[in-house]
Design a protein around this motif. Structure first.
Motif, short mmCIF file in Angstrom:
data_model
loop_
_atom_site.label_atom_id
_atom_site.label_comp_id
_atom_site.label_asym_id
_atom_site.label_seq_id
_atom_site.Cartn_x
_atom_site.Cartn_y
_atom_site.Cartn_z
N LYS A 39 0.85 -1.18 0.00
CA LYS A 39 0.00 0.00 0.00
C LYS A 39 0.89 1.24 0.00
CE LYS A 39 -3.36 -2.26 3.01
NZ LYS A 39 -3.93 -2.22 4.36
N LYS A 69 -0.91 -0.28 -10.46
CA LYS A 69 -1.84 -0.38 -9.34
C LYS A 69 -2.35 -1.81 -9.25
CE LYS A 69 -3.62 4.32 -9.47
NZ LYS A 69 -4.83 5.15 -9.64
N LEU A 71 -5.38 -3.82 -7.09
CA LEU A 71 -6.51 -3.69 -6.18
C LEU A 71 -6.50 -4.83 -5.17
CD1 LEU A 71 -9.35 -2.68 -8.67
CD2 LEU A 71 -8.01 -1.19 -7.18
N ILE A 79 -5.59 0.64 -2.62
CA ILE A 79 -4.76 0.56 -3.82
C ILE A 79 -3.34 0.24 -3.38
CG2 ILE A 79 -3.81 1.82 -5.77
CD1 ILE A 79 -6.39 3.48 -5.76
#
Length: 132
Positions: A39, A69, A71, A79
């Motif tokens: 993160k 990125k 998820l 993100i």
């Protein structure tokens, strides 16, 4: 003197590195390569950046295709960042340039001076680690 040497290293590195990045994004790439997907807030805390600074760094790295990125499957609001193959290549280039610059500095020293320098650096590093 330390500031002058550091500044000169930064200038030489910046001129040699083909990406429009400073040391902070490179540290992020290095940490992502070493520790995997993370993160942004974790990276900011670990590397000592504000959340805003980390957002700017992440944006630069994303725009250059050096990170992507990811998820979080358990929380889609979270993100995370992952280094890309292009990012790994850029990191390798940065490390090679850094090593070349490092070696160029040591050409000015003889073996005894190099040993003294390393001993001093080890002592300083131990002191820094002991303060944590």
């Amino acid at each position: 003197m330390i500031d002058k040497i550091n500044n000169e290293n930064i200038i030489r590195f910046t001129k040699a590195f083909p990406y429009p990045l400073g040391i902070s994004p490179i540290l992020v790439l290095s940490d992502l390569k070493k520790n995997g997907v993370q993160k942004q807030v974790e990276l900011a805390d670990k590397l000592g950046y504000t959340k805003g600074a980390m957002t700017n760094i992440a944006t630069k790295l994303l725009d250059l295709g050096l990170v992507e990125k990811v998820l979080d499957e358990t929380d889609r609001r979270v993100i995370q960042l992952r280094i890309t193959p292009t990012g790994e290549k850029a990191l390798s280039e940065a490390q090679a340039i850094g090593q070349t610059l490092f070696m160029q500095h040591f050409e000015a020293l003889n073996e005894e001076e190099i040993n003294q320098y390393f001993n001093i650096q080890e002592k300083l590093l131990k002191h820094i680690e002991d303060q944590k």
